[in-house]
Design a protein around this motif. Structure first.
Motif, PDB file in Angstrom:
ATOM      1  N   TRP A 378      16.846 -26.642  20.479  1.00 18.01           N
ATOM      2  CA  TRP A 378      16.443 -27.585  21.526  1.00 18.01           C
ATOM      3  C   TRP A 378      16.704 -29.028  21.126  1.00 18.01           C
ATOM      4  N   ASN A 379      16.334 -29.402  19.896  1.00 12.22           N
ATOM      5  CA  ASN A 379      16.436 -30.824  19.541  1.00 12.22           C
ATOM      6  C   ASN A 379      16.642 -31.056  18.055  1.00 12.22           C
ATOM      7  N   GLY A 380      17.322 -30.173  17.363  1.00  8.66           N
ATOM      8  CA  GLY A 380      17.700 -30.394  15.981  1.00  8.66           C
ATOM      9  C   GLY A 380      16.516 -30.670  15.051  1.00  8.66           C
ATOM     10  N   ALA A 381      16.669 -31.704  14.220  1.00  5.18           N
ATOM     11  CA  ALA A 381      15.630 -32.046  13.241  1.00  5.18           C
ATOM     12  C   ALA A 381      14.338 -32.470  13.930  1.00  5.18           C
ATOM     13  N   LYS A 382      14.454 -33.129  15.076  1.00  5.20           N
ATOM     14  CA  LYS A 382      13.234 -33.547  15.804  1.00  5.20           C
ATOM     15  C   LYS A 382      12.457 -32.324  16.288  1.00  5.20           C
TER      16      LYS A 382
END
Length: 433
Positions: A378-382
């Motif tokens: 969905w949003n990588g490292a975040k």
């Protein structure tokens, strides 16, 4: 409270010294190895710390809990050392299995597999919770801080040598391993000067014979410690497994800078736990005061990360790590939440409710790990950082609810324990121990 803040001052001073030198190490490693190389380094370190964390028993808590009696810490120390030996044996077996299968689930090249296994073994042999417990039992935080200062000093010096003569992943891992051995040796030497360590009392039978609930407490604290490791080291390994070494390296830097507050929370727990054991009647008051202070500190730290986080990432690690700014901020918020919950978790453990603390922590941690794949897509490292934040928030709410339930149980039972219907003072959850 005066002694508590004095002890916390020593611990925080040690953390501050560690933090400053860690920045030196982090800057040299990230700028020398780059995003991918630092990712390999982060995976190896996380693997070693995960194996040690999962195998290691929280023996310092046993020494503090059972070594405070009139007979001294002899039996408790012998029990703790016996558990440390078990940790090394089982940890070595686990390390062999994990490294042997590493290429099936981790982005590690062949030439680093033996490096990873060697670091796991060194980490296991450097287990140091027992001497730390002996020093905390006698409130010798100044001596413990001085001994622990060896680690960041050796680590930073080793990083400089690696940068000059061996600028590879292996070079920096060797520096980290040397620091682990040095700090373990320093703590054992200082503890042996404080308390006589009688190896003839090393036994797995004496403490359980005198304390029927010993093994339940042992496994509960071990599993709680393992969950703490899972929330950090296993998370980094899974981020690397799902997203590759570059994402693991960036997430490691964001975690180290953003979750510095988690280290602070652990410092608060280590300082407050012996006080809660020794001062049961005031335990709830102490825990509440620490939670209020932690709330203020957490808010300030999050504000600093918002305004100075991107600058810190780029100055310390380099411009290529700047893209992990928002992950760092989210992890800073998670650290603030953990900071508030540290005293509540310590209160439960000191009250003999380590199994409750484990169950409260287990659900959110497992949920976070299960959701990690979806979150990274969905949003990588975040997205990964949000799973950490969610797990921390749910766990702290659970600690608070568990503490309230303990109070209500004691209040409902209070009239039955007396000879009349006179209302008794509000109970202290720490007396449940």
């Amino acid at each position: 409270m005066r002694r508590l803040f004095t002890n916390m001052g020593w611990l925080l001073g040690g953390r501050g010294f560690n933090a400053v030198l860690s920045l030196v190490y982090l800057a040299l490693a990230t700028r020398t190895l780059g995003l991918d190389g630092f990712g390999h380094f982060a995976i190896i370190v996380a693997l070693g710390q995960m194996v040690t964390g999962l195998a290691n028993f929280q023996t310092w808590q046993f020494v503090v809990r059972w070594g405070a009696g009139e007979d001294g810490p002899g039996e408790a120390t012998g029990f703790a050392i016996a558990l440390d030996l078990l940790s090394v044996i089982f940890g070595a077996v686990a390390a062999g299995i994990l490294v042997w299968t590493a290429q099936l689930w981790l982005p590690l090249p062949d030439d680093l597999l033996w490096v990873a296994f060697g670091f796991c073994i060194v980490s296991l042999l450097s287990i140091r919770t027992t001497p730390t417990g002996l020093l905390r039992l006698r409130f010798q935080y100044a001596k413990a801080t001085a001994a622990e200062a060896v680690q960041p000093a050796i680590r930073a010096g080793g990083a400089i040598l690696a940068w000059l003569f061996m600028p590879t992943v292996t070079g920096f891992i060797l520096a980290w391993a040397a620091a682990e051995v040095a700090v373990a040796a320093a703590l054992w030497i200082v503890a042996a000067k404080q308390e006589r360590i009688d190896l003839s009392r090393v036994s797995l039978r004496e403490i359980p014979r005198d304390h029927p609930d010993a093994w339940r407490f042992v496994w509960s604290t071990n599993m709680s410690g393992s969950l703490t490791i899972a929330g950090k080291q296993v998370m980094i390994l899974m981020v690397g497994s799902i997203g590759g070494e570059a994402l693991a390296g960036g997430f490691r830097v964001a975690s180290q800078l953003g979750q510095a507050l988690v280290s602070l929370a652990q410092t608060v727990s280590k300082a407050i736990y012996p006080e809660l054991v020794h001062a049961k009647e005031d335990a709830l008051i102490i825990a509440r005061r620490m939670a209020n202070i932690a709330l203020i500190g957490g808010i300030l730290a999050v504000v600093v990360s918002l305004f100075a986080g991107r600058w810190a990432l780029e100055v310390i690690a380099g411009p290529e790590f700047g893209g992990f700014y928002w992950a760092m901020v989210i992890l800073a918020i998670a650290g603030a939440v953990e900071l508030v919950g540290a005293s509540l978790e310590s209160l439960l453990v000191s009250a003999g409710k380590a199994h409750t603390a484990f169950m409260v922590r287990a659900g959110p941690t497992i949920l976070a790990l299960l959701m990690l794949d979806i979150a990274i897509d969905w949003n990588g490292a975040k997205g990964a950082a949000f799973t950490v934040l969610g797990a921390s928030a749910l766990a702290v709410v659970g600690f608070y609810v568990a503490m309230l339930n303990m109070q209500q149980i004691r209040i409902s039972l209070a009239p039955a324990n007396g000879t009349s219907g006179t209302k008794k003072p509000d109970p202290d959850p720490a007396q449940d121990s």
